[in-house]
Each structure stands twice: as C-alpha cells, then as structure tokens.
Design a protein around this motif. Structure first.
Motif, PDB file in Angstrom:
ATOM      1  N   GLY A 162       0.805  -1.214   0.000  1.00 43.90           N
ATOM      2  CA  GLY A 162       0.000   0.000   0.000  1.00 43.90           C
ATOM      3  C   GLY A 162       0.835   1.259   0.000  1.00 43.90           C
ATOM      4  O   GLY A 162       2.067   1.215  -0.100  1.00 43.90           O
ATOM      5  N   SER A 163       0.131   2.395   0.118  1.00 43.34           N
ATOM      6  CA  SER A 163       0.785   3.701   0.074  1.00 43.34           C
ATOM      7  C   SER A 163       0.371   4.541   1.268  1.00 43.34           C
ATOM      8  O   SER A 163      -0.711   4.358   1.832  1.00 43.34           O
ATOM      9  CB  SER A 163       0.415   4.444  -1.215  1.00 43.34           C
ATOM     10  OG  SER A 163       0.852   3.757  -2.359  1.00 43.34           O
ATOM     11  N   ARG A 181       1.248   8.796   2.818  1.00 43.85           N
ATOM     12  CA  ARG A 181       2.003  10.035   2.705  1.00 43.85           C
ATOM     13  C   ARG A 181       2.100  10.688   4.075  1.00 43.85           C
ATOM     14  O   ARG A 181       1.082  10.898   4.736  1.00 43.85           O
ATOM     15  CB  ARG A 181       1.344  11.005   1.726  1.00 43.85           C
ATOM     16  CG  ARG A 181       2.203  12.241   1.452  1.00 43.85           C
ATOM     17  CD  ARG A 181       1.569  13.180   0.450  1.00 43.85           C
ATOM     18  NE  ARG A 181       0.509  13.988   1.051  1.00 43.85           N
ATOM     19  CZ  ARG A 181       0.005  15.081   0.496  1.00 43.85           C
ATOM     20  NH1 ARG A 181       0.463  15.497  -0.685  1.00 43.85           N
ATOM     21  NH2 ARG A 181      -0.964  15.747   1.086  1.00 43.85           N
ATOM     22  N   GLN A 220       6.054  10.749   0.143  1.00 41.71           N
ATOM     23  CA  GLN A 220       5.091   9.823  -0.429  1.00 41.71           C
ATOM     24  C   GLN A 220       5.731   8.442  -0.460  1.00 41.71           C
ATOM     25  O   GLN A 220       6.804   8.268  -1.052  1.00 41.71           O
ATOM     26  CB  GLN A 220       4.708  10.253  -1.848  1.00 41.71           C
ATOM     27  CG  GLN A 220       3.769   9.298  -2.560  1.00 41.71           C
ATOM     28  CD  GLN A 220       2.396   9.238  -1.937  1.00 41.71           C
ATOM     29  OE1 GLN A 220       1.827  10.266  -1.583  1.00 41.71           O
ATOM     30  NE2 GLN A 220       1.855   8.033  -1.791  1.00 41.71           N
ATOM     31  N   MET A 221       5.077   7.488   0.175  1.00 44.47           N
ATOM     32  CA  MET A 221       5.634   6.140   0.300  1.00 44.47           C
ATOM     33  C   MET A 221       4.720   5.159  -0.411  1.00 44.47           C
ATOM     34  O   MET A 221       3.557   4.996  -0.027  1.00 44.47           O
ATOM     35  CB  MET A 221       5.778   5.777   1.778  1.00 44.47           C
ATOM     36  CG  MET A 221       6.649   6.752   2.555  1.00 44.47           C
ATOM     37  SD  MET A 221       6.825   6.336   4.303  1.00 44.47           S
ATOM     38  CE  MET A 221       5.190   6.759   4.907  1.00 44.47           C
ATOM     39  N   ASN A 222       5.241   4.533  -1.446  1.00 43.54           N
ATOM     40  CA  ASN A 222       4.487   3.552  -2.217  1.00 43.54           C
ATOM     41  C   ASN A 222       5.130   2.171  -2.087  1.00 43.54           C
ATOM     42  O   ASN A 222       6.279   2.054  -1.662  1.00 43.54           O
ATOM     43  CB  ASN A 222       4.447   3.959  -3.697  1.00 43.54           C
ATOM     44  CG  ASN A 222       3.762   5.286  -3.926  1.00 43.54           C
ATOM     45  OD1 ASN A 222       2.838   5.665  -3.200  1.00 43.54           O
ATOM     46  ND2 ASN A 222       4.220   6.021  -4.935  1.00 43.54           N
ATOM     47  N   SER A 223       4.378   1.157  -2.464  1.00 38.59           N
ATOM     48  CA  SER A 223       4.882  -0.226  -2.407  1.00 38.59           C
ATOM     49  C   SER A 223       5.511  -0.512  -1.056  1.00 38.59           C
ATOM     50  O   SER A 223       6.621  -1.051  -0.965  1.00 38.59           O
ATOM     51  CB  SER A 223       5.898  -0.462  -3.537  1.00 38.59           C
ATOM     52  OG  SER A 223       5.312  -0.219  -4.790  1.00 38.59           O
ATOM     53  N   LEU A 224       4.812  -0.157  -0.018  1.00 35.01           N
ATOM     54  CA  LEU A 224       5.364  -0.292   1.334  1.00 35.01           C
ATOM     55  C   LEU A 224       5.581  -1.746   1.706  1.00 35.01           C
ATOM     56  O   LEU A 224       4.827  -2.644   1.294  1.00 35.01           O
ATOM     57  CB  LEU A 224       4.436   0.389   2.338  1.00 35.01           C
ATOM     58  CG  LEU A 224       4.584   1.918   2.368  1.00 35.01           C
ATOM     59  CD1 LEU A 224       3.358   2.561   3.001  1.00 35.01           C
ATOM     60  CD2 LEU A 224       5.850   2.312   3.117  1.00 35.01           C
ATOM     61  N   ARG A 234      10.535   3.839  -4.670  1.00 30.40           N
ATOM     62  CA  ARG A 234       9.278   3.631  -3.934  1.00 30.40           C
ATOM     63  C   ARG A 234       8.837   4.889  -3.200  1.00 30.40           C
ATOM     64  O   ARG A 234       7.631   5.151  -3.093  1.00 30.40           O
ATOM     65  CB  ARG A 234       9.435   2.486  -2.930  1.00 30.40           C
ATOM     66  CG  ARG A 234       9.812   1.162  -3.544  1.00 30.40           C
ATOM     67  CD  ARG A 234       9.744   0.030  -2.517  1.00 30.40           C
ATOM     68  NE  ARG A 234      10.667   0.211  -1.409  1.00 30.40           N
ATOM     69  CZ  ARG A 234      10.297   0.295  -0.133  1.00 30.40           C
ATOM     70  NH1 ARG A 234       9.014   0.220   0.202  1.00 30.40           N
ATOM     71  NH2 ARG A 234      11.209   0.436   0.810  1.00 30.40           N
ATOM     72  N   PHE A 235       9.781   5.641  -2.680  1.00 28.29           N
ATOM     73  CA  PHE A 235       9.472   6.849  -1.909  1.00 28.29           C
ATOM     74  C   PHE A 235       9.827   8.086  -2.720  1.00 28.29           C
ATOM     75  O   PHE A 235      10.787   8.090  -3.484  1.00 28.29           O
ATOM     76  CB  PHE A 235      10.276   6.881  -0.614  1.00 28.29           C
ATOM     77  CG  PHE A 235       9.873   5.882   0.424  1.00 28.29           C
ATOM     78  CD1 PHE A 235       9.035   4.823   0.137  1.00 28.29           C
ATOM     79  CD2 PHE A 235      10.361   6.007   1.732  1.00 28.29           C
ATOM     80  CE1 PHE A 235       8.667   3.902   1.107  1.00 28.29           C
ATOM     81  CE2 PHE A 235      10.005   5.090   2.716  1.00 28.29           C
ATOM     82  CZ  PHE A 235       9.165   4.031   2.402  1.00 28.29           C
ATOM     83  N   THR A 236       9.056   9.147  -2.521  1.00 29.95           N
ATOM     84  CA  THR A 236       9.338  10.427  -3.159  1.00 29.95           C
ATOM     85  C   THR A 236       9.209  11.535  -2.131  1.00 29.95           C
ATOM     86  O   THR A 236       8.187  11.640  -1.459  1.00 29.95           O
ATOM     87  CB  THR A 236       8.368  10.700  -4.311  1.00 29.95           C
ATOM     88  OG1 THR A 236       8.449   9.640  -5.276  1.00 29.95           O
ATOM     89  CG2 THR A 236       8.726  12.014  -5.005  1.00 29.95           C
TER      90      THR A 236
END
Length: 120
Positions: A16-17, A19, A82-86, A67-69
């Motif tokens: 999941g994601s 922020r 922003q954290m994706n593909s946690l 994965r993170f921005t």
C-alpha cells in the motif's frame, strides 16, 4: 521557535501507500535542507530522504529508491514523503529534520516523530 510537526502516519498493508507531511514554522528555511529519518524498533535511526528547500536534487537511501518520493510545497512550508509499495521493513517512527546547507546525522531541528506501521 522552530517547529517541525509531522502528520499522516498510520497503519497500512504491505504493497500500500501512505504520505507523511512535515509542517515547518518559526524561521525562514530557504537555506535549509529538509529530510526524513526513521527508526525501527531495536535499530538505529537512519536517513531516508532529503531535499533542499530552495531547489535541487533529492537524495534517497537505497532501500527506498523507486518507492518513496520527497517533495516540498514552499507556499505551505511543508515537506512530504510519499511512500508507495510499502514493505513490513518500512515500519518505523519517521522523523522530519532540517539543517542549514547540508543534512547530516545531527540536524539542527527534529520533529516529534510519527509512527508508520506496515502489516504483512
């Protein structure tokens, strides 16, 4: 008085994601580098990402690249992660930090930290 206030943490499933945000106040941050660190249970605090307040390249630790921005909104004096593909190994307390010119392991300012938990 300088304040860095994090928000947006919580519990999310793996893949999941989420922020997290850091609202900065109390001074002009134009010469500062803003960043995020994290500390998992039983581990040392580690650098995650950084970005200069006035523009320039962002940097990431290898484990979060792709994965993170990290981003900033100068008008709102806010920095985001922003954290994706946690992954479960991303579980930690995340800290916002700020330091003049260059972000080191001992920043000038820290936020209070916010919990991010990734369930498997």
């Amino acid at each position: 008085q300088v304040q860095l206030v994090e928000s947006g943490g919580g519990l999310v499933q793996a893949g999941g994601s989420l922020r997290v945000s850091c609202a900065a106040s109390g001074r002009t941050f134009s010469r500062y580098v803003m960043g995020w660190f994290r500390q998992a249970p039983g581990k040392e605090r580690e650098f995650v990402a950084s970005i200069p307040w006035s523009g320039g390249s962002a940097y990431y630790t290898d484990s979060v690249k792709g994965r993170f921005t990290i981003a900033r909104d100068n008008a709102k004096n806010t920095v985001y992660l922003q954290m994706n593909s946690l992954k479960p190994e991303d579980t930690a307390v995340y800290y916002c930090a700020a330091e003049a010119w260059r972000l080191t392991a001992t920043p000038d300012y820290w936020g209070q930290g916010i919990q991010v938990t990734v369930s498997s």
